[in-house]
Design an enzyme around this catalytic site. Structure first.
Site, PDB file in Angstrom:
ATOM      1  N   ASP A 180      90.016  70.308  86.849  1.00  0.00           N
ATOM      2  CA  ASP A 180      89.324  71.301  87.666  1.00  0.00           C
ATOM      3  C   ASP A 180      87.879  71.385  87.175  1.00  0.00           C
ATOM      4  OD1 ASP A 180      91.741  71.586  88.851  1.00  0.00           O
ATOM      5  OD2 ASP A 180      92.046  73.695  88.307  1.00  0.00           O
ATOM      6  N   HIS A 239      91.003  71.236  82.173  1.00  0.00           N
ATOM      7  CA  HIS A 239      89.678  71.791  82.460  1.00  0.00           C
ATOM      8  C   HIS A 239      88.686  71.038  81.568  1.00  0.00           C
ATOM      9  CE1 HIS A 239      92.561  74.880  83.634  1.00  0.00           C
ATOM     10  NE2 HIS A 239      91.700  75.174  84.583  1.00  0.00           N
TER      11      HIS A 239
HETATM   12 ZN   LIG Z   1      89.517  76.452  88.582  1.00  0.00          ZN
END
Ligand SMILES: [Zn+2]
Length: 206
Positions: free
Chosen positions: A19, A176
Site C-alpha cells: 500500500d 506498507h
Molecule cells: Zn493504506
C-alpha cells in the site's frame, strides 16, 4: 534436497502487495525507494496499490513503480474510510485517484482496488460502487502489522514466511513500504519463501 512435509507442492505462488501511501505515523524517509530496489535486486514483481495524492506528491517514484514492471492498483485518493464517504464522495475519490495515477504513471489501475484500512471490504454498497467503476476489491491473507511501532524486520519476516507457507498457493501478503520493518524484512521474506519453493507473482497472475 529433502522437502519439509509442511511445504506446499512447488512451485507455489505468493503475491507481495504494497500500500503505497502517505504515512500516518513515523516513516522511513526512503522506504518506498528501498522496497523498490530490493524487489529489483531480487528480480521480484509485485503489486502496488497507490494512493492518488501520493502519486501526485512523488511522481518520479510512482513512474518508476510502473516502469519496473510492477502492477499498479488504486488505493483511493484521500485514504479515507470508504464506508464513511457518501456515494458521491466515494465515486469522486476513486476517480480522482485513478486520474492522478494514470496521469503520473501512464497506467490504468483498473480493476485493482484496495480499500484504505480494509474498511468496506465486506460492505455490499462499497463493493457495488467499486464494481460500477470497474474495480474489484483486493484484500489479503497475511498481514504482518509492519506499521506497528514495535515491529522489527526479522519478526515481520518470520510472520510472513510462516503464514504464507501455511496458506500455500495463492497467498497474498500486505506490506506498507514506508515502514522501516518492511524494508528490513523484505530481503529475508523473498529469500526465505524462495527457499521454501515459492514463486512471486503479480495479482493478475493469481
Ligand atoms: Zn493504506
Amino acid at each position: 534436497m529433502a522437502k519439509s512435509p509442511h511445504q506446499p507442492p512447488s512451485p507455489w505462488r505468493v503475491a507481495l502487495t504494497f500500500d503505497v501511501e502517505h504515512a500516518d505515523r513515523p516513516a522511513h524517509p526512503d522506504g518506498t525507494q528501498r522496497v523498490l530496489d530490493t524487489l529489483s535486486e531480487r528480480d521480484v514483481l509485485a503489486t502496488h496499490f497507490v494512493q492518488g495524492r501520493w502519486a501526485q506528491a512523488h511522481p518520479a517514484l510512482a513512474r518508476e513503480l510502473a516502469a519496473r514492471g510492477h502492477l499498479i492498483g488504486n488505493h483511493s485518493h484521500h485514504h479515507a474510510r470508504m464506508t464513511w464517504l457518501s456515494p458521491h464522495g466515494l465515486v469522486q475519490d476513486v476517480k480522482h485517484a485513478e486520474q492522478a495515477i494514470r496521469r503520473v504513471t501512464g497506467q490504468d489501475p483498473r480493476p485493482w482496488f484496495r480499500c484504505p484500512f480494509g474498511d468496506g471490504t465486506d460492505d455490499p454498497l462499497v463493493l457495488s460502487h467499486l464494481d460500477r467503476l470497474g474495480y474489484q476489491e483486493t484484500s489479503w491473507h497475511i498481514d504482518p502489522f509492519d506499521w506497528r511501532a514495535k515491529a522489527t524486520g526479522p519478526q515481520v519476516a518470520r510472520t510472513v514466511i510462516a503464514e504464507a507457507t501455511a496458506h500455500g498457493d495463492g497467498a497474498v501478503v500486505l506490506f506498507h513500504p514506508w515502514t522501516d520493518a518492511t524494508g528490513r524484512a523484505l530481503p529475508l521474506v523473498i529469500d526465505g519463501l524462495r527457499a521454501a519453493g515459492a514463486r512471486f507473482v503479480r495479482m493478475d497472475e493469481l
